[in-house]
Design an enzyme around this catalytic site. Structure first.
Site, PDB file in Angstrom:
ATOM      1  N   GLU B  49       0.989   5.153   8.442  1.00  0.00           N
ATOM      2  CA  GLU B  49       0.861   4.684   7.061  1.00  0.00           C
ATOM      3  C   GLU B  49       1.103   5.884   6.165  1.00  0.00           C
ATOM      4  O   GLU B  49       0.319   6.833   6.180  1.00  0.00           O
ATOM      5  CB  GLU B  49      -0.567   4.218   6.812  1.00  0.00           C
ATOM      6  CG  GLU B  49      -0.816   2.767   7.049  1.00  0.00           C
ATOM      7  CD  GLU B  49      -2.242   2.448   6.663  1.00  0.00           C
ATOM      8  OE1 GLU B  49      -2.676   2.817   5.558  1.00  0.00           O
ATOM      9  OE2 GLU B  49      -2.940   1.854   7.507  1.00  0.00           O
ATOM     10  N   GLU B  60     -10.535   4.563  -3.061  1.00  0.00           N
ATOM     11  CA  GLU B  60     -10.551   5.703  -2.139  1.00  0.00           C
ATOM     12  C   GLU B  60     -11.779   6.575  -2.336  1.00  0.00           C
ATOM     13  O   GLU B  60     -12.189   6.836  -3.452  1.00  0.00           O
ATOM     14  CB  GLU B  60      -9.307   6.583  -2.345  1.00  0.00           C
ATOM     15  CG  GLU B  60      -7.987   5.848  -2.386  1.00  0.00           C
ATOM     16  CD  GLU B  60      -7.612   5.138  -1.083  1.00  0.00           C
ATOM     17  OE1 GLU B  60      -8.282   5.350  -0.053  1.00  0.00           O
ATOM     18  OE2 GLU B  60      -6.644   4.350  -1.108  1.00  0.00           O
TER      19      GLU B  60
END
Lengths: 404, 272
Positions: B49, B60
């Site tokens: 990824e 995040e």
């Protein structure tokens, strides 16, 4: 005013649609964890808004705690000074805690309580929303955490003290611009980490659906009162123009919303042009482009590769690179006009209102004041202008003094 | 059959769990990304990824936030991600997905984004702030350019919604293991949720990610899934290596290889 077929052909303005979109704007661009949380909020709000008991609680608190209705004050000296249209100020600065923000936090805390949430989070720029949230959390006995950019913590010490005195924990956001944008990121991250027990009280008509609609609904009381008060004072329900400042845009939508279908009423918004449109600014509608920020599609300040740009305004409350999706929609429909106002012009606005009316406005509000002379002149003596005096200037005295 | 589907089918035949590793493009610096991708590829990663950095990555935790900031400070753009992907693809058949937030993709233009990604040999796209309800802008373009679109599910996603997401997704369904940010600590009742998800996700492979730091975490969580994804732990490892001035690049890459092998096999040794 507007000849736009989009709105002229529509019998009734009814944005957002069922999926939370205002034209191409709005929606809910959020991590999956928040999607079920927003679904829960949507259905809780849908039930609450038609529940007479909820309505009664909300109205009672607005009357007995917030101090509504706020006056619609005729500004006789300002009117004389400007020599044009009659000017009225809708006095949201007289609300408990000193700004319109409390209308919304009362609505949302009732909803949070109804949903059984035990922990409240919020983000704040200038601190007015943080103070309003800390206030209702104290009143209802709920834990309160307010995220605030570390630069804003410096600029707005007084409001930080107020929040802490009210029992809230103020958590600094230290990333990026260290202002409202980053405080909002941190609040969302907290929410993603605590989706079950936590209610996020968003402070403007921004964020994912249903927030822009819900926050608007909690602030429309400003416009509703204005209609009734104008009828009493002027024998007419609608003014010729309504002027308000726009950061995220909550006070503007609140006073405008009940007039959106009255197509003769001009709606003017003042956004922060900071040091000027070629310098550092927060003039989202003047200089922004469509994009997704903090969960909704709207217009925002961004660079050529889609990174969010850092906004600037002398007013911490307008220092935000985005804007509520409904404003982007109203702009596209040509239903509202938005004007960039610089820091310097806003500071003159503070002096103008202070010295003619004895009202020291918040720096946010002062952006709207700046539009009054030109508009009063354009519309002429027979016209009536209402401006939303969204907040009082006590919190900004240090900044104002520094610039005088 | 897409490259991802084929990878998961092969792994299933071998009774092996898939390991996906996340790295932000341009991190720890623009020159280091590709060598790290090649190193993890040599170490046995099953898919990569590649993160497209964003200024405001709101799901995040700190490690990935900081990796984004660091990449952006080097002026990394979307076109750089396509370049990295294309260079990786020249030497490897390992599936590669792009992962990032919606705004830079919108700004680039969904159609142009999908076209360029496909040309660069990218296999799929993950946009964590695009729920299926808002995905129309990209799903059609992705289909036209043979890109898989991965959607995420979370512990609080309802059964019915998981099924709906499974129908719309391709490549795999990404099960977020925690209610929290990337890099959060794993908590108690993941097992029941993943078991539930396993029974509901029937059209796609099911991968689990967020909070996995060790081989043991990975094996435990992938009991009910086809594999696992690690991001923050790799980012932290790379940050430590590239911030240590005494190390040579060879030493750093050797350490990345051994980190990846340990994650996948529980030991540094090459698999038999």
């Amino acid at each position: 005013m507007t000849n736009n077929p989009n709105i002229a052909s529509t019998e009734r303005y009814d944005a957002p649609d069922a999926t939370g979109h205002f034209g191409t704007y709005g929606g809910a661009f959020v991590p999956e964890i928040l999607y079920p949380v927003l679904e829960e909020l949507k259905s809780a709000y849908a039930e609450a808004r038609v529940d007479p008991e909820f309505d009664k609680q909300y109205r009672d608190l607005l009357r007995e705690y917030v101090g509504r209705p706020t006056p619609l004050s005729f500004c006789d000296r300002l009117t004389t000074e400007l020599g044009g249209a009659k000017i009225y100020a809708k006095r949201e600065d007289l609300c408990h805690t000193g700004a319109h923000k409390i209308n919304n936090t009362i609505g949302q805390i009732l909803l949070a309580q109804r949903m059984g949430k035990t922990r409240i989070i919020a983000e704040t720029g200038a601190g007015q929303h943080g103070v309003a949230t800390a206030t209702v959390c104290a009143k209802f006995g709920l834990d309160c955490i307010v995220y605030m950019g570390s630069e804003d913590i410096e600029r707005q010490r007084l409001n930080v003290e107020r929040m802490e005195l009210l029992g809230a924990e103020v958590r600094p956001a230290t990333s990026g611009s260290q202002t409202l944008k980053d405080a909002t990121n941190e609040a969302i991250r907290d929410w993603v980490s605590n989706p079950i027990d936590t209610f996020y009280i968003i402070g403007s008509v921004v964020g994912p659906h249903p927030y822009p609609m819900m926050v608007r609904d909690f602030h429309r009381v400003i416009g509703n009162e204005t209609r009734a008060q104008l009828l009493e004072k002027e024998g007419r329900e609608t003014p010729d123009a309504i002027v308000a400042c726009v950061g995220g845009g909550s006070n503007a939508i609140g006073i405008w919303y009940p007039f959106i279908n009255d197509k003769d009423v001009q709606l003017h918004g003042a956004e922060a042009a900071g040091e000027g449109l070629n310098g550092r600014h927060a003039a989202t509608l003047a200089k922004g482009t469509p994009g997704v920020l903090h969960g909704a599609m709207s217009v925002m300040l961004q660079d050529h590769s889609g990174q969010v740009e850092i906004a600037h305004s002398v007013s911490a409350g307008l220092d935000y690179p985005g804007i509520g999706p409904e404003h982007a929609h109203l702009r596209d429909l040509d239903r509202a006009q938005y004007h960039p106002v610089t820091d310097e012009e806003a500071l003159h606005g503070v002096e103008l209102l202070s010295q003619t009316e004895g009202i020291i406005p918040a720096l946010e509000t002062a952006h709207a004041v700046h539009l009054l002379p030109t508009l009063a002149d354009q519309l002429g003596e027979d016209a009536v202008i209402v401006f939303n005096c969204s907040g009082r200037g006590d919190k900004d005295m240090e900044t104002i003094a520094k610039h005088r | 059959m897409s490259r991802l589907d084929k990878t998961f089918a092969d792994l299933r035949d071998r009774g092996e769990k898939a390991m996906g590793l996340f790295l932000t493009n341009g991190f720890p610096n623009p020159d280091a990304t590709l060598p790290i991708l090649r190193a993890i590829d040599e170490a046995g990663v099953d898919f990569v990824e590649l993160g497209m950095p964003f200024s405001d990555p709101l799901a995040e935790g700190l490690p990935i936030q900081r990796s984004s900031e660091r990449a952006l400070s080097h002026g990394v753009t979307m076109d750089d991600a396509f370049e990295t992907a294309a260079a990786f693809r020249e030497e490897s058949d390992t599936p590669l997905l792009l992962m990032g937030y919606v705004n830079p993709v919108l700004k680039y233009g969904a159609e142009r984004f999908c076209e360029r990604a496909s040309e660069a040999g990218v296999d799929g796209v993950i946009l964590p702030d695009v729920p299926p309800e808002e995905a129309r802008f990209i799903t059609d373009a992705a289909q036209r350019h043979d890109l898989d679109i991965v959607f995420l599910i979370a512990p609080n996603t309802s059964d019915e919604r998981i099924q709906r997401i499974d129908k719309l997704a391709s490549g795999f369904v990404y099960a977020v293991s925690v209610t929290g940010l990337t890099g959060s600590s794993l908590s108690g009742d993941v097992d029941a949720y993943l078991h539930r998800a396993r029974n509901l996700v029937t059209d796609n492979a099911l991968l689990v990610g967020f909070g996995i730091k060790t081989h043991e975490d990975a094996m435990e969580l992938s009991q009910h899934t086809d594999g696992f994804i690690v991001g923050s732990a790799l980012i932290n490892h790379c940050a430590d290596l590239w911030d240590a001035p005494s190390l040579s690049d060879e030493e750093r890459l050797a350490s990345v290889r051994s980190f990846a092998r340990k994650l996948k096999y529980g030991t540094e040794a090459e698999p038999a």
